[in-house]
Design a protein around this motif. Structure first.
Motif, PDB file in Angstrom:
ATOM      1  N   GLN A  91       0.831  -1.206   0.000  1.00 27.46           N
ATOM      2  CA  GLN A  91       0.000   0.000   0.000  1.00 27.46           C
ATOM      3  C   GLN A  91       0.866   1.257   0.000  1.00 27.46           C
ATOM      4  O   GLN A  91       0.620   2.207  -0.748  1.00 27.46           O
ATOM      5  CB  GLN A  91      -0.935   0.007   1.213  1.00 27.46           C
ATOM      6  CG  GLN A  91      -1.873  -1.183   1.302  1.00 27.46           C
ATOM      7  CD  GLN A  91      -2.696  -1.376   0.052  1.00 27.46           C
ATOM      8  OE1 GLN A  91      -3.410  -0.466  -0.378  1.00 27.46           O
ATOM      9  NE2 GLN A  91      -2.598  -2.543  -0.554  1.00 27.46           N
ATOM     10  N   ASP A  92       1.887   1.280   0.850  1.00 24.51           N
ATOM     11  CA  ASP A  92       2.801   2.427   0.900  1.00 24.51           C
ATOM     12  C   ASP A  92       3.493   2.627  -0.442  1.00 24.51           C
ATOM     13  O   ASP A  92       3.637   3.759  -0.925  1.00 24.51           O
ATOM     14  CB  ASP A  92       3.850   2.230   1.999  1.00 24.51           C
ATOM     15  CG  ASP A  92       3.266   2.360   3.392  1.00 24.51           C
ATOM     16  OD1 ASP A  92       2.147   2.897   3.508  1.00 24.51           O
ATOM     17  OD2 ASP A  92       3.923   1.911   4.350  1.00 24.51           O
ATOM     18  N   ARG A  95       0.941   3.961  -3.031  1.00 26.77           N
ATOM     19  CA  ARG A  95       0.573   5.349  -2.734  1.00 26.77           C
ATOM     20  C   ARG A  95       1.684   6.310  -3.151  1.00 26.77           C
ATOM     21  O   ARG A  95       1.440   7.375  -3.717  1.00 26.77           O
ATOM     22  CB  ARG A  95       0.249   5.504  -1.238  1.00 26.77           C
ATOM     23  CG  ARG A  95      -1.154   5.049  -0.861  1.00 26.77           C
ATOM     24  CD  ARG A  95      -1.539   5.524   0.533  1.00 26.77           C
ATOM     25  NE  ARG A  95      -0.788   4.824   1.554  1.00 26.77           N
ATOM     26  CZ  ARG A  95      -1.234   3.728   2.177  1.00 26.77           C
ATOM     27  NH1 ARG A  95      -2.416   3.212   1.859  1.00 26.77           N
ATOM     28  NH2 ARG A  95      -0.509   3.143   3.115  1.00 26.77           N
ATOM     29  N   HIS A  96       2.937   5.903  -2.870  1.00 25.20           N
ATOM     30  CA  HIS A  96       4.080   6.702  -3.306  1.00 25.20           C
ATOM     31  C   HIS A  96       4.104   6.824  -4.825  1.00 25.20           C
ATOM     32  O   HIS A  96       4.341   7.899  -5.375  1.00 25.20           O
ATOM     33  CB  HIS A  96       5.388   6.051  -2.829  1.00 25.20           C
ATOM     34  CG  HIS A  96       5.950   6.669  -1.600  1.00 25.20           C
ATOM     35  ND1 HIS A  96       6.036   5.993  -0.405  1.00 25.20           N
ATOM     36  CD2 HIS A  96       6.481   7.895  -1.378  1.00 25.20           C
ATOM     37  CE1 HIS A  96       6.588   6.776   0.501  1.00 25.20           C
ATOM     38  NE2 HIS A  96       6.868   7.932  -0.058  1.00 25.20           N
ATOM     39  N   ASP A  98       1.622   6.585  -6.958  1.00 22.28           N
ATOM     40  CA  ASP A  98       0.553   7.471  -7.424  1.00 22.28           C
ATOM     41  C   ASP A  98       0.908   8.938  -7.175  1.00 22.28           C
ATOM     42  O   ASP A  98       0.665   9.801  -8.031  1.00 22.28           O
ATOM     43  CB  ASP A  98      -0.764   7.117  -6.729  1.00 22.28           C
ATOM     44  CG  ASP A  98      -1.463   5.922  -7.364  1.00 22.28           C
ATOM     45  OD1 ASP A  98      -1.135   5.588  -8.519  1.00 22.28           O
ATOM     46  OD2 ASP A  98      -2.335   5.332  -6.705  1.00 22.28           O
ATOM     47  N   LYS A  99       1.485   9.211  -6.013  1.00 20.84           N
ATOM     48  CA  LYS A  99       1.880  10.583  -5.682  1.00 20.84           C
ATOM     49  C   LYS A  99       2.911  11.109  -6.668  1.00 20.84           C
ATOM     50  O   LYS A  99       2.899  12.287  -7.050  1.00 20.84           O
ATOM     51  CB  LYS A  99       2.436  10.623  -4.258  1.00 20.84           C
ATOM     52  CG  LYS A  99       2.827  12.014  -3.777  1.00 20.84           C
ATOM     53  CD  LYS A  99       3.350  11.964  -2.356  1.00 20.84           C
ATOM     54  CE  LYS A  99       3.779  13.346  -1.887  1.00 20.84           C
ATOM     55  NZ  LYS A  99       4.333  13.304  -0.499  1.00 20.84           N
ATOM     56  N   ASP A 141      -9.007  -1.059  -7.294  1.00 21.02           N
ATOM     57  CA  ASP A 141      -8.688  -0.409  -6.012  1.00 21.02           C
ATOM     58  C   ASP A 141      -7.710  -1.299  -5.248  1.00 21.02           C
ATOM     59  O   ASP A 141      -8.109  -2.286  -4.628  1.00 21.02           O
ATOM     60  CB  ASP A 141      -9.961  -0.189  -5.211  1.00 21.02           C
ATOM     61  CG  ASP A 141      -9.719   0.549  -3.896  1.00 21.02           C
ATOM     62  OD1 ASP A 141      -8.540   0.831  -3.575  1.00 21.02           O
ATOM     63  OD2 ASP A 141     -10.697   0.839  -3.191  1.00 21.02           O
ATOM     64  N   THR A 143      -6.228  -0.886  -2.541  1.00 20.10           N
ATOM     65  CA  THR A 143      -6.379  -0.895  -1.078  1.00 20.10           C
ATOM     66  C   THR A 143      -7.294  -2.024  -0.619  1.00 20.10           C
ATOM     67  O   THR A 143      -7.355  -2.327   0.572  1.00 20.10           O
ATOM     68  CB  THR A 143      -6.920   0.444  -0.560  1.00 20.10           C
ATOM     69  OG1 THR A 143      -8.264   0.622  -1.027  1.00 20.10           O
ATOM     70  CG2 THR A 143      -6.061   1.603  -1.039  1.00 20.10           C
TER      71      THR A 143
END
Length: 264
Positions: A91-92, A95-96, A98-99, A141, A143
């Motif tokens: 997940q981390d 998310r990184h 995507d950022k 998704d 997540t």
């Protein structure tokens, strides 16, 4: 000849196989089957996904596997473990990504299928080097997906060097434009197999050649580096044999008395 049963674990690429042909070196195949004939346990130990590993082992007649970087174990054609990547770390990682607007692909099953929510990976990295089925799911998704087996991220080596967040999970650079994130615990996979077999780790013998084989070179057992191996791996080895294409595996097995030349 040594009569004590040993438990052999062989890397594939650059160890068992010739990089020029991607096929097993003939003398290595002979050695593996002689080891089994002499009562030893023989297994593959590779970062390859299970479905890819099986396509190789079926061709050479070997039936035990530590694959997916140690996350998956198969004994006599039966999968006894297939562990996904750690959920929170994935997940981390995503998310990184995507950022940073980095394209990604997810491997969710034991096949050549990869899943994507958009086309960023293909736009940034192009097609993968190997046969791949791309599944586009705009509502994907991550997540809510607990069992992610591998993650592919599109960035070059310059970005990799400058951004330590990419080290959250073990990864290999597969091309100039992308990396694959997967288990990097061959040693743990070997130990799990030995526990399953109720055997002593001191009887393990590993053969490797690459940087990603460093993790399975352990002081508890015998570690053999190929003559063509990554230099730091050779420094960790108990023994350095000849190159893979110059019968290195066969010669090492004869040297230690696990097989004899007159068996060939």
């Amino acid at each position: 000849m040594s009569n004590q049963k040993k438990y052999f674990f062989f890397d594939i690429d650059g160890t068992l196989t010739d990089d020029a042909t991607h096929r097993i070196v003939p003398s290595a195949k002979v050695a593996l089957h002689q080891l089994e004939k002499n009562g030893h346990f023989v297994s593959i130990a590779t970062g390859r996904a299970h479905y890819k590993t099986v396509s190789f082992t079926n061709q050479i007649g070997i039936h035990n596997i530590v694959c997916a970087g140690g996350g998956c174990l198969e004994y006599q054609h039966q999968i006894i473990k297939n562990e996904p990547l750690p959920f929170e770390k994935v997940q981390d990682l995503l998310r990184h990504a995507d950022k940073e607007n980095i394209g990604w692909l997810l491997m969710l099953e034991d096949s050549d299928k990869v899943y994507m929510r958009d086309y960023r990976f293909l736009e940034q990295a192009g097609l993968r080097k190997e046969l791949t089925t791309y599944i586009y799911e705009p509502n994907l998704d991550y997540t809510k997906i607990p069992n992610i087996l591998k993650v592919y991220l599109a960035f070059d080596d310059a970005y990799e060097r400058e951004n330590p967040w990419v080290d959250e999970i073990g990864h290999l650079r597969m091309a100039k434009t992308y990396c694959v994130f997967q288990h990097d615990k061959k040693k743990d996979g070997i130990l799990n197999m030995m526990e399953y077999l109720q055997a002593d780790p001191s009887d393990v013998v590993v053969f490797g050649d690459g940087k990603n084989d460093i993790v399975m070179f352990d002081k508890r057992w015998t570690s053999i580096a190929m003559g063509n191996a990554y230099p730091p791996l050779k420094e960790l080895a108990n023994y350095v044999t000849d190159s893979n294409v110059n019968d290195g595996i066969y010669k090492a097995c004869v040297h230690f008395g696990w097989i004899t030349e007159d068996e060939q």
